[in-house]
Design a protein around this motif. Structure first.
Motif, short mmCIF file in Angstrom:
data_model
loop_
_atom_site.label_atom_id
_atom_site.label_comp_id
_atom_site.label_asym_id
_atom_site.label_seq_id
_atom_site.Cartn_x
_atom_site.Cartn_y
_atom_site.Cartn_z
N GLU A 44 22.55 -9.15 -6.61
CA GLU A 44 21.26 -9.09 -7.30
C GLU A 44 20.60 -7.76 -6.94
O GLU A 44 20.49 -7.42 -5.76
CB GLU A 44 20.40 -10.28 -6.89
CG GLU A 44 18.92 -10.16 -7.22
CD GLU A 44 18.62 -9.86 -8.68
OE1 GLU A 44 19.17 -10.53 -9.56
OE2 GLU A 44 17.82 -8.91 -8.95
N ARG B 221 17.54 -6.73 -7.04
CA ARG B 221 16.31 -6.83 -6.23
C ARG B 221 16.34 -8.16 -5.47
O ARG B 221 17.11 -8.32 -4.58
CB ARG B 221 15.07 -6.71 -7.14
CG ARG B 221 14.95 -5.36 -7.84
CD ARG B 221 14.57 -4.27 -6.84
NE ARG B 221 14.66 -2.94 -7.39
CZ ARG B 221 13.62 -2.17 -7.70
NH1 ARG B 221 12.40 -2.63 -7.54
NH2 ARG B 221 13.80 -0.96 -8.17
N ARG B 222 15.49 -9.10 -5.91
CA ARG B 222 15.45 -10.41 -5.24
C ARG B 222 15.81 -11.48 -6.27
O ARG B 222 15.57 -11.30 -7.47
CB ARG B 222 14.04 -10.71 -4.68
CG ARG B 222 13.40 -9.59 -3.90
CD ARG B 222 14.14 -9.21 -2.63
NE ARG B 222 14.20 -10.30 -1.65
CZ ARG B 222 14.89 -10.21 -0.50
NH1 ARG B 222 15.59 -9.12 -0.22
NH2 ARG B 222 14.89 -11.22 0.35
N LEU B 223 16.34 -12.59 -5.80
CA LEU B 223 16.67 -13.69 -6.72
C LEU B 223 15.44 -14.04 -7.56
O LEU B 223 14.32 -14.01 -7.05
CB LEU B 223 17.09 -14.95 -5.93
CG LEU B 223 18.37 -14.86 -5.09
CD1 LEU B 223 18.71 -16.24 -4.51
CD2 LEU B 223 19.55 -14.33 -5.89
N CYS C 26 13.90 -12.38 -9.83
CA CYS C 26 12.89 -11.36 -10.13
C CYS C 26 12.87 -10.90 -11.60
O CYS C 26 11.96 -10.23 -12.04
CB CYS C 26 13.10 -10.14 -9.24
SG CYS C 26 14.54 -9.17 -9.74
N TRP D 61 11.62 -16.08 -12.84
CA TRP D 61 10.46 -16.46 -12.01
C TRP D 61 9.27 -16.94 -12.83
O TRP D 61 8.49 -17.77 -12.38
CB TRP D 61 10.06 -15.29 -11.10
CG TRP D 61 9.40 -14.14 -11.83
CD1 TRP D 61 10.03 -13.16 -12.51
CD2 TRP D 61 8.00 -13.88 -11.96
NE1 TRP D 61 9.12 -12.29 -13.07
CE2 TRP D 61 7.86 -12.72 -12.74
CE3 TRP D 61 6.85 -14.53 -11.51
CZ2 TRP D 61 6.62 -12.19 -13.08
CZ3 TRP D 61 5.61 -13.99 -11.83
CH2 TRP D 61 5.50 -12.83 -12.62
N GLN E 254 16.45 -21.28 -6.26
CA GLN E 254 16.72 -21.21 -4.81
C GLN E 254 17.58 -22.39 -4.36
O GLN E 254 18.44 -22.24 -3.50
CB GLN E 254 15.40 -21.20 -4.02
CG GLN E 254 14.57 -19.92 -4.21
CD GLN E 254 15.25 -18.66 -3.64
OE1 GLN E 254 16.29 -18.73 -3.00
NE2 GLN E 254 14.66 -17.49 -3.91
N GLU F 111 21.27 -9.64 -1.93
CA GLU F 111 20.13 -9.13 -2.69
C GLU F 111 19.99 -7.63 -2.42
O GLU F 111 20.56 -7.10 -1.48
CB GLU F 111 18.87 -9.89 -2.32
CG GLU F 111 18.94 -11.36 -2.75
CD GLU F 111 17.76 -12.18 -2.30
OE1 GLU F 111 16.89 -12.48 -3.13
OE2 GLU F 111 17.72 -12.54 -1.11
N ASP F 112 19.20 -6.98 -3.27
CA ASP F 112 18.98 -5.53 -3.16
C ASP F 112 20.27 -4.73 -3.26
O ASP F 112 20.40 -3.68 -2.63
CB ASP F 112 18.24 -5.19 -1.85
CG ASP F 112 16.81 -5.70 -1.88
OD1 ASP F 112 16.15 -5.53 -2.93
OD2 ASP F 112 16.39 -6.31 -0.88
N ALA G 184 10.70 -5.82 -11.67
CA ALA G 184 10.99 -6.97 -10.81
C ALA G 184 9.69 -7.74 -10.59
O ALA G 184 8.67 -7.15 -10.22
CB ALA G 184 11.56 -6.51 -9.47
#
Ligand SMILES: Cc1cc2nc3c(=O)[nH]c(=O)nc-3n(C[C@H](O)[C@H](O)[C@H](O)COP(=O)(O)OP(=O)(O)OC[C@H]3O[C@@H](n4cnc5c(N)ncnc54)[C@H](O)[C@@H]3O)c2cc1C
Length: 815
Positions: free
Chosen positions: A38, A40-42, A44, A48, A158, A173-174, A284
């Motif tokens: 991913e 960035r973050r899950l 994003c 979300w 999550q 992530e990232d 993001a």
């Protein structure tokens, strides 16, 4: 930046709900050498901010199965993983503010029942009882689906990620993926900002970035982002957490209780495409600027349905991007361009409710090498390369968001991005009053308007404005002669000294026939299911001409190409654009054609099922004596640059024979009377030739066998429980389209796979499967039953037959 391994069996690009679901399900199947990356973050990207509606009723049985599975999955996910999901089964209510919408809802309710979903039809009063803030002014009725629910998209993602990690999947992530590595048409891995990762399988779950990500490997992933709006009010007294989701499609609105407040979202008819220049690199957990003037009229419509909104303050104006596809269905499966590269993207605002099912079947597909059941509706192989064109996608997106809540009229045609692919005869047909429909961007005349009338659809669930005109075209074909432009057919050339062996292996019928013979055949999978339905003409000892439908061009060519072993001396070329096709059909077709050629067209010289190159006008064309309408007739394959001159001579000579231009609606009515199957509806990978009544096209004992033969032999021995039948309603004031339940002696036994009015038989007709759960579906069992078909919640008596209602012995075809 996380450190990542240099190899994984499967790499998933994207940590939205879809990527996490694919990872979760791979893990569940014991495939744990999986790396999800991913950037960035899950969550994003789009996940979300989703509203979290989880509905179950979709347009087809298998998509409904997937959505049903999602609900079951989410229901137990918190128990399994310990991560709260916020999932709650509150049910959903859809209200109808017009008679047509009520019919649509009732047809949906009938369909739901046939898919095993619980459903109740509600009066306006009963709807208000369940949803007290609802104004029922103008409401004619409603439908309640008690098992629908809602969930928290971030928490649910999550939980899927946790379930995946528990199974051994690695999630980083990232880490941005920057390229897809391929070698000789096969995926080899990805490049990332943290280094290279080799992989056997790569899954593109990059949401609205997926088109660009696919483009790295020259793969077509046609989707485009659009802005999607909702608001959240201040708390409103009287809202409880058990309140069902409410949908008022006539007001383009949906409503969801959200911690004592109301979330109200819209699917407006004119959407705002977004991200034309590419999705910003740093996007993001972002949102787009509110556009109050855009939502004002929508808000007003929502207030009329829920008047309490008027005095409730608005806490949040939300605008977030979501990706849309040209036909509003998501993109799933292995890409035809690159082996081992899979896609799950383009979720058209239903990604939360689809993620569970889509993730499960994609994991099965990756592990087993084929989907667990027919997924043609969402299969990426339905796309054609031009659909990557950004302007086409952008302009279509204006319409596709709104189509979610627009009337799902039978025969409804898109209004945007039209006129892309045209037959060489298009302008002539348009001048003759052709009203066009579109398949994979190809414009095809569906019917011809009578002089002085507009070639424009007026939609309804009953007889539409073209009904009588199409009936006249139908009758002309049955009684005289009709001309169809079928240039949209896909055509492939297969050449080489191994062509017969290669084709023989994938065709259930025998293609080792004399030169000039046409073979009707299916391509089967190992399980005996029908992957394609086509004709094969032997042009030479080492050359075949293969004709299949426009909609399956990419899929069938891919099946053919991938079936050629590397060492075989055979090559396939897609020659679709090289030939226009005219179908000259009807009892007077030969008389007409005779005036334009000196070829001997007598049955003795040119029997049914044969094909020859003949002089026609000043051109040389391939004439194939074959039919999809059940009459004497010829399909003429004309090198494209000769199409107009050939058309002109045929039409010029036609008036003395009562020639009539005819469109695809007439074609459909004619083929339905003859019970000719249509791939994708009546025959699919879930159906075998034995179930579909196509055993006559199976060459059981041909040399070398064929793919699927063992499965068919087993089925033949065990007996067939499910059979395709022709259905005719005893009433003429309702019409069949598809998915209507079939009842036998008061028991649900199947559903309609395709329907059309039969103008010669004089009844609404359908094809559909009926199943005997106790024993084989013998002819005696089928004919002994008393049948009804459920149309919009009403049961209509019907006749059922294993044989076509029109000319069951095909005397007219062979004459
Ligand atoms: C306002 C709104 C309301 C909605 N409401 C609902 C609803 O009620 N019910 C419903 O079912 N659906 C709803 N949806 C739709 C739903 O949110 C989406 O369909 C779903 O979230 C799509 O999930 P995804 O995993 O495909 O995409 P995403 O969540 O966007 O995930 C894709 C991920 O890929 C990552 N990525 C992209 N490129 C790379 C790269 N090069 N390397 C690594 N990672 C990369 C991105 O960062 C992103 O996290 C709504 C959508 C919107 C906009």
């Amino acid at each position: 930046m996380a450190s990542i391994p240099s190899h994984a069996r499967v790499v998933i690009i994207g940590g939205g709900i879809v990527g996490c679901s694919v990872a979760y399900h791979l893990g569940k199947r014991g495939c744990s050498d999986v790396l999800l990356l991913e950037r960035r973050r899950l969550t994003c990207g789009t996940t979300w901010h989703a509203a979290g509606l989880v509905g179950q009723l979709r347009a087809t049985q298998n998509l409904t199965r997937l959505a049903q599975y999602t609900t079951q999955l989410y229901e137990g996910l918190e128990r399994e993983t310990g991560q709260a999901t916020g999932f709650k089964q509150v049910g959903s209510i859809a209200v109808a503010a017009s008679a047509a919408r009520l019919e649509e809802l009732k047809r949906g309710a009938s369909m739901a029942r046939c898919f095993g979903l619980e459903v109740e039809i509600l009066s306006p009063g009963a709807a208000k009882e369940r949803w007290p803030l609802l104004s029922v002014e103008g409401v004619l009725g409603a439908v309640f689906l008690p098992e629908d629910g809602r969930t928290n998209p971030i928490d649910t993602t999550q939980a899927l990620a946790r379930g995946a990690r528990n199974a051994g999947v690695r999630i980083a992530e990232d880490v941005k993926v920057t390229a897809i590595r391929t070698e000789r048409g096969r995926v080899k891995g990805v490049a990332t900002e943290a280094g290279e990762v080799r992989a056997d399988v790569v899954v593109n779950c990059a949401g609205m970035w997926a088109r660009e990500v696919g483009g790295w490997a020259n793969v077509t992933v046609p989707l485009h982002a659009a802005e999607h709006f909702y608001i959240v009010t201040q708390p409103i007294p009287g809202l409880t957490s058990s309140l069902p989701i409410l949908r008022d499609a006539d007001a383009c609105s949906y409503f969801k209780e959200d911690a004592g407040k109301l979330l109200v979202g819209w699917f407006e008819p004119q959407a705002k495409p977004w991200g034309e220049g590419g999705i910003p690199e740093n996007f993001a957990f972002d949102q787009l600027p509110a556009d109050l003037s855009h939502i004002e009229p929508l808000f007003a419509a929502a207030i009329r349905r829920v008047p309490a909104l008027e005095s409730a303050g608005v806490q949040v104006f939300f605008n977030g991007p979501e990706s849309f596809t040209p036909d509003d269905r998501y993109l799933l499966g292995e890409t035809p361009e690159v082996r081992g590269l899979y896609v799950a993207a383009g979720f058209n605002s239903i990604g939360i409710q689809s993620a569970g099912g889509a993730g499960k079947v994609l994991a099965d597909w990756i592990i087993d090498g084929h989907p667990p059941f027919d997924l043609w509706d969402v299969d990426i192989r339905r796309c054609v390369p031009f659909q990557r064109n950004k302007r086409y996608l952008r302009d279509r997106t204006v319409e596709s968001l709104g189509l979610l809540y627009a009337m799902h009229w039978p025969f409804r045609q898109a209004e945007t991005s039209r006129g892309v692919r045209k037959s060489a005869l298009h302008d002539r047909l348009a001048a003759a009053g052709g009203c066009f429909g579109e398949v994979a961007g190809f414009e095809r005349a569906n019917w011809f308007a009578a002089p002085g009338t507009e070639p424009r659809y007026e939609y309804s669930y009953g007889r539409q404005n073209w009904f009588e005109q199409s009936a006249a075209e139908h009758r002309a074909v049955r009684e005289r002669v009709g001309l169809f432009d079928q240039s949209s057919f896909a055509k492939f050339a297969l050449r080489g000294r191994d062509a017969t062996a290669v084709l023989g292996r994938i065709c259930a019928n025998d293609v080792d026939v004399p030169i000039g013979r046409i073979v009707y055949t299916q391509w089967l999978n190992e399980r005996g299911g029908i992957e394609a339905d086509l004709t094969v003409t032997r042009e030479a000892e080492d050359a075949y001409f293969i004709v299949t439908s426009c909609a399956t061009q990419t899929r069938d060519f891919n099946w053919l190409s991938r079936s050629i072993p590397e060492e075989a001396h055979a090559g396939a070329v897609d020659v679709s654009a090289a030939y226009a096709v005219l179908g000259l059909m009807g009892p007077r077709s030969r008389e007409l054609l005779v005036t334009l050629t000196d070829a001997d067209l007598s049955t003795a010289a040119f029997p049914f099922g044969t094909s020859r190159i003949i002089d026609l006008g000043y051109a040389r064309v391939r004439a194939s004596r074959i039919t999809y309408v059940g009459e004497l007739g010829y399909e003429l394959y004309i090198p494209t640059e000769f199409a107009q001159s050939v058309y002109d001579v045929i039409v010029g000579a036609g008036s003395s024979f009562g020639l009539q231009l005819a469109g695809y609606h007439a074609l459909n009515s004619l083929r339905m009377e003859k019970a000719y199957r249509h791939w994708g509806h009546d025959i699919t990978p879930d159906d075998t030739p034995l179930e579909a009544g196509l055993e006559f096209a199976v060459a059981w004992s041909k040399k070398g066998g064929f793919v699927g033969r063992d499965a068919l032999l087993r089925q033949r021995q065990e007996g067939v429980r499910c059979r395709l039948v022709a259905v005719a309603l005893e009433r003429t004031d309702v019409l069949l389209y598809h998915n209507e339940p079939i009842w036998r002696d008061g028991e649900l036994v199947g559903s309609i796979s395709s329907g059309m009015f039969g103008h010669t038989v004089g009844a609404p007709l359908g094809l559909g499967y009926v199943e005997n759960t106790d024993a084989s579906a013998s002819e005696e069992w089928i004919t002994a039953g008393r049948y009804e078909v459920e149309v919009a919640a009403e049961r209509v008596p019907a006749r059922v037959s294993l044989r076509p209602f029109y000319d069951p012995s095909s005397l007219r075809v062979k004459g």
